[in-house]
Motif scaffolding. Structure first.
Motif, PDB file in Angstrom:
ATOM      1  N   PHE A   1      18.238  44.974 -20.932  1.00 14.96           N
ATOM      2  CA  PHE A   1      17.582  45.021 -22.245  1.00 14.96           C
ATOM      3  C   PHE A   1      16.209  44.354 -22.209  1.00 14.96           C
ATOM      4  CE2 PHE A   1      22.166  44.937 -22.891  1.00 14.96           C
ATOM      5  CZ  PHE A   1      22.357  46.026 -23.731  1.00 14.96           C
ATOM      6  N   VAL A   2      15.251  45.022 -22.836  1.00 20.21           N
ATOM      7  CA  VAL A   2      13.919  44.433 -23.024  1.00 20.21           C
ATOM      8  C   VAL A   2      13.520  44.730 -24.459  1.00 20.21           C
ATOM      9  CG1 VAL A   2      11.579  44.234 -22.115  1.00 20.21           C
ATOM     10  CG2 VAL A   2      13.336  45.285 -20.714  1.00 20.21           C
ATOM     11  N   ASP A   3      13.869  43.834 -25.359  1.00 26.51           N
ATOM     12  CA  ASP A   3      13.431  43.992 -26.743  1.00 26.51           C
ATOM     13  C   ASP A   3      13.727  45.401 -27.276  1.00 26.51           C
ATOM     14  OD1 ASP A   3      12.132  43.377 -29.134  1.00 26.51           O
ATOM     15  OD2 ASP A   3      10.188  44.011 -28.392  1.00 26.51           O
ATOM     16  N   SER A   4      14.845  45.986 -26.827  1.00 26.95           N
ATOM     17  CA  SER A   4      15.078  47.396 -27.157  1.00 26.95           C
ATOM     18  C   SER A   4      16.460  47.654 -27.750  1.00 26.95           C
ATOM     19  CB  SER A   4      14.924  48.242 -25.881  1.00 26.95           C
ATOM     20  OG  SER A   4      15.772  47.750 -24.875  1.00 26.95           O
ATOM     21  N   ALA A   5      17.180  46.608 -28.045  1.00 21.04           N
ATOM     22  CA  ALA A   5      18.534  46.769 -28.583  1.00 21.04           C
ATOM     23  C   ALA A   5      18.867  45.506 -29.383  1.00 21.04           C
ATOM     24  CB  ALA A   5      19.525  46.951 -27.434  1.00 21.04           C
ATOM     25  N   PRO A   6      19.971  45.551 -30.134  1.00 19.68           N
ATOM     26  CA  PRO A   6      20.325  44.376 -30.943  1.00 19.68           C
ATOM     27  C   PRO A   6      20.816  43.192 -30.112  1.00 19.68           C
ATOM     28  CG  PRO A   6      22.003  46.069 -31.168  1.00 19.68           C
ATOM     29  CD  PRO A   6      20.890  46.677 -30.364  1.00 19.68           C
ATOM     30  N   VAL A   7      19.879  42.567 -29.382  1.00 17.03           N
ATOM     31  CA  VAL A   7      20.210  41.380 -28.584  1.00 17.03           C
ATOM     32  C   VAL A   7      19.344  40.234 -29.097  1.00 17.03           C
ATOM     33  CG1 VAL A   7      20.216  40.364 -26.280  1.00 17.03           C
ATOM     34  CG2 VAL A   7      20.698  42.804 -26.546  1.00 17.03           C
ATOM     35  N   MET A   8      19.955  39.095 -29.376  1.00 19.33           N
ATOM     36  CA  MET A   8      19.198  37.942 -29.873  1.00 19.33           C
ATOM     37  C   MET A   8      18.627  37.168 -28.681  1.00 19.33           C
ATOM     38  SD  MET A   8      21.273  36.832 -33.279  1.00 19.33           S
ATOM     39  CE  MET A   8      19.802  36.258 -34.106  1.00 19.33           C
ATOM     40  N   GLU A   9      17.514  37.696 -28.199  1.00 19.00           N
ATOM     41  CA  GLU A   9      16.938  37.236 -26.937  1.00 19.00           C
ATOM     42  C   GLU A   9      16.635  35.739 -26.891  1.00 19.00           C
ATOM     43  OE1 GLU A   9      14.552  40.946 -25.230  1.00 19.00           O
ATOM     44  OE2 GLU A   9      13.467  39.905 -26.824  1.00 19.00           O
ATOM     45  N   ARG A  10      15.986  35.242 -27.941  1.00 17.80           N
ATOM     46  CA  ARG A  10      15.571  33.834 -27.912  1.00 17.80           C
ATOM     47  C   ARG A  10      16.776  32.901 -27.910  1.00 17.80           C
ATOM     48  NH1 ARG A  10      11.322  34.963 -32.759  1.00 17.80           N
ATOM     49  NH2 ARG A  10      10.418  36.798 -31.777  1.00 17.80           N
ATOM     50  N   GLN A  11      17.786  33.299 -28.673  1.00 17.40           N
ATOM     51  CA  GLN A  11      18.988  32.459 -28.751  1.00 17.40           C
ATOM     52  C   GLN A  11      19.712  32.405 -27.397  1.00 17.40           C
ATOM     53  OE1 GLN A  11      17.962  34.619 -31.033  1.00 17.40           O
ATOM     54  NE2 GLN A  11      17.750  33.363 -32.872  1.00 17.40           N
ATOM     55  N   TRP A  12      19.782  33.566 -26.728  1.00 20.57           N
ATOM     56  CA  TRP A  12      20.440  33.581 -25.419  1.00 20.57           C
ATOM     57  C   TRP A  12      19.619  32.813 -24.387  1.00 20.57           C
ATOM     58  CZ3 TRP A  12      25.263  34.096 -25.025  1.00 20.57           C
ATOM     59  CH2 TRP A  12      25.964  34.899 -25.939  1.00 20.57           C
ATOM     60  N   ALA A  13      18.294  32.930 -24.481  1.00 24.00           N
ATOM     61  CA  ALA A  13      17.426  32.207 -23.547  1.00 24.00           C
ATOM     62  C   ALA A  13      17.586  30.694 -23.734  1.00 24.00           C
ATOM     63  CB  ALA A  13      15.978  32.626 -23.753  1.00 24.00           C
ATOM     64  N   GLN A  14      17.678  30.271 -24.993  1.00 24.84           N
ATOM     65  CA  GLN A  14      17.864  28.840 -25.270  1.00 24.84           C
ATOM     66  C   GLN A  14      19.233  28.377 -24.770  1.00 24.84           C
ATOM     67  OE1 GLN A  14      16.766  27.581 -29.215  1.00 24.84           O
ATOM     68  NE2 GLN A  14      17.760  25.602 -29.017  1.00 24.84           N
ATOM     69  N   LYS A  15      20.228  29.221 -24.997  1.00 24.45           N
ATOM     70  CA  LYS A  15      21.606  28.906 -24.567  1.00 24.45           C
ATOM     71  C   LYS A  15      21.679  28.750 -23.044  1.00 24.45           C
ATOM     72  CE  LYS A  15      26.196  30.665 -25.932  1.00 24.45           C
ATOM     73  NZ  LYS A  15      26.669  29.530 -26.720  1.00 24.45           N
ATOM     74  N   SER A  16      20.794  29.466 -22.348  1.00 23.27           N
ATOM     75  CA  SER A  16      20.817  29.393 -20.879  1.00 23.27           C
ATOM     76  C   SER A  16      19.809  28.376 -20.338  1.00 23.27           C
ATOM     77  CB  SER A  16      20.538  30.778 -20.280  1.00 23.27           C
ATOM     78  OG  SER A  16      19.201  31.155 -20.524  1.00 23.27           O
ATOM     79  N   GLY A  17      19.246  27.556 -21.244  1.00 18.54           N
ATOM     80  CA  GLY A  17      18.406  26.445 -20.805  1.00 18.54           C
ATOM     81  C   GLY A  17      16.952  26.771 -20.521  1.00 18.54           C
ATOM     82  N   LEU A  18      16.486  27.962 -20.940  1.00 15.93           N
ATOM     83  CA  LEU A  18      15.111  28.356 -20.618  1.00 15.93           C
ATOM     84  C   LEU A  18      14.056  27.774 -21.559  1.00 15.93           C
ATOM     85  CD1 LEU A  18      15.462  32.108 -19.565  1.00 15.93           C
ATOM     86  CD2 LEU A  18      15.528  30.043 -18.160  1.00 15.93           C
ATOM     87  N   GLY A  19      14.489  27.238 -22.686  1.00 15.14           N
ATOM     88  CA  GLY A  19      13.516  26.686 -23.631  1.00 15.14           C
ATOM     89  C   GLY A  19      14.182  26.345 -24.946  1.00 15.14           C
ATOM     90  N   TRP A  20      13.343  26.098 -25.942  1.00 15.12           N
ATOM     91  CA  TRP A  20      13.844  25.792 -27.280  1.00 15.12           C
ATOM     92  C   TRP A  20      13.069  26.640 -28.285  1.00 15.12           C
ATOM     93  CZ3 TRP A  20      10.148  23.222 -24.725  1.00 15.12           C
ATOM     94  CH2 TRP A  20       8.981  22.884 -25.414  1.00 15.12           C
ATOM     95  N   THR A  21      13.589  26.746 -29.504  1.00 17.51           N
ATOM     96  CA  THR A  21      12.917  27.530 -30.534  1.00 17.51           C
ATOM     97  C   THR A  21      11.839  26.682 -31.190  1.00 17.51           C
ATOM     98  OG1 THR A  21      14.955  28.756 -30.931  1.00 17.51           O
ATOM     99  CG2 THR A  21      13.243  28.907 -32.618  1.00 17.51           C
ATOM    100  N   GLY A  22      10.601  27.142 -31.074  1.00 17.37           N
ATOM    101  CA  GLY A  22       9.478  26.431 -31.678  1.00 17.37           C
ATOM    102  C   GLY A  22       9.443  26.627 -33.181  1.00 17.37           C
ATOM    103  N   LYS A  23       8.543  25.916 -33.839  1.00 15.93           N
ATOM    104  CA  LYS A  23       8.431  26.039 -35.295  1.00 15.93           C
ATOM    105  C   LYS A  23       7.963  27.442 -35.695  1.00 15.93           C
ATOM    106  CE  LYS A  23       8.032  21.210 -36.679  1.00 15.93           C
ATOM    107  NZ  LYS A  23       7.829  20.341 -35.529  1.00 15.93           N
ATOM    108  N   ASN A  24       7.303  28.144 -34.767  1.00 22.77           N
ATOM    109  CA  ASN A  24       6.871  29.520 -35.041  1.00 22.77           C
ATOM    110  C   ASN A  24       7.963  30.540 -34.700  1.00 22.77           C
ATOM    111  OD1 ASN A  24       6.838  29.416 -32.281  1.00 22.77           O
ATOM    112  ND2 ASN A  24       4.673  29.904 -32.035  1.00 22.77           N
ATOM    113  N   SER A  25       9.157  30.050 -34.428  1.00 24.83           N
ATOM    114  CA  SER A  25      10.370  30.827 -34.115  1.00 24.83           C
ATOM    115  C   SER A  25      10.362  31.445 -32.711  1.00 24.83           C
ATOM    116  CB  SER A  25      10.661  31.921 -35.165  1.00 24.83           C
ATOM    117  OG  SER A  25       9.972  33.120 -34.873  1.00 24.83           O
TER     118      SER A  25
END
Length: 313
Positions: A134-158
């Motif tokens: 998937f690349v921004d092309s299906a109902p996947v909550m990308e940022r949430q999964w990335a955060q869950k896997s330790g890649l970063g955090w959600t900034g104030k700009n979401s």
């Protein structure tokens, strides 16, 4: 499938392949229901923050649970791919601007090809793996999964922020039926008391830390909105005619951004020398040539002309 290696070994193989394919970061999480996100998403939709982007209200269950999206899903592999350009199209603040992610070839094509190679290489090394890319092309909550896997955090700009490279990157996922050792989620928020993104947004689209009213965002007005742009935001676009990078440009974490190494993301040579006059007088022929495989084709020439005439002084 029978386990050929340990779950730790699978994680190692996946991360090595990700690096070989040019991904900057790779994180792994266990597939399952995103319990904390359900009320947030519901509330966001109820506030109508998605505007005319009706597709964001579809597939609510699948959006929150990848096991409903991919049969037998056990693992979500989250990937980061840099798109920060070596130089801006123009340093003149009076020139028309497009978001940096759209300078070159549409990322959907570039990254999707890499993900196909990724799955193929994993199949060769591990055995048959079921899954989808998937690349921004299906109902996947990308940022949430990335955060869950330790890649970063959600900034104030979401947006997802990464301590090593800021936020000028694409997110992509492999959702697979292989059980792999997960990474530790990013628990800390490194934005602290900084509100630069909130203060800088000219249309007040960031309604509170981590929540963006999509229907007020310049990117929404210039790409997603099919109607005329509302007069109440006239004079607030700061010459952005496709997308907007304001909240990223002011983010202190983006001082760590380094130029990407992806030739496909380099702008068409003609685009580098576009003057305001070139933008204002763009023909269908030039549009087709310069933006042949670009995300800028999304609103079509008609939409781009609308945006230019809206911001034209």
């Amino acid at each position: 499938m029978s386990l050929l290696y340990s779950k730790d070994k699978y994680a190692q193989i996946i991360k090595t392949q990700a690096k070989n394919l040019g991904f900057d970061f790779c994180g792994i999480s266990k597939a399952g229901f995103l319990e904390e996100e359900a009320p947030r998403l519901e509330n966001w939709l109820n506030q109508n923050y998605h505007g005319q982007m009706g597709y964001l209200a579809n597939n609510f269950d699948k959006r929150l649970d990848p096991t409903k999206l991919v049969e037998g899903a056990k693992t979500v592999v989250s990937l980061i791919y840099n798109y920060y350009p070596a130089k801006k199209l123009s340093e003149d603040p009076q020139d028309y601007k497009i978001a940096k992610y759209a300078y070159g070839k549409d990322y959907h094509f570039v990254i999707k090809d890499k993900l196909r190679d990724f799955l193929q290489k994993l199949n060769e090394e591990i055995g048959e793996i079921g899954g989808r890319a998937f690349v921004d092309s299906a109902p996947v909550m990308e940022r949430q999964w990335a955060q869950k896997s330790g890649l970063g955090w959600t900034g104030k700009n979401s947006l997802l922020l990464n301590r090593q490279m800021g936020s000028f990157f694409f997110l992509a996922e492999l959702i697979i039926d292989l059980e792999v050792s997960p990474d530790t989620p990013m628990a800390k928020d490194y934005c602290g008391t900084c509100t630069k993104c909130i203060d800088a947004c000219p249309t007040d689209a960031i309604v509170k830390p981590g929540v963006v009213d999509g229907s007020k965002c310049i990117s929404y007005f210039t790409i997603e909105l099919k109607d005329q742009i509302p007069t109440e935001v006239k004079g607030k676009f700061e010459n952005w005619v496709f997308g907007c990078d304001i909240c990223q440009d002011v983010c202190p974490w983006n001082r760590f951004s380094k130029p990407h190494q992806e030739p496909e993301f380099n702008p068409h040579p003609e685009l580098m020398s576009f003057s305001k006059k070139d933008w204002e007088e763009i023909t269908q022929e030039t549009f087709n040539k310069v933006f042949q495989k670009s995300a800028v084709k999304r609103p079509k020439l008609e939409g781009l002309r609308r945006n230019i005439s809206f911001v034209k002084k």
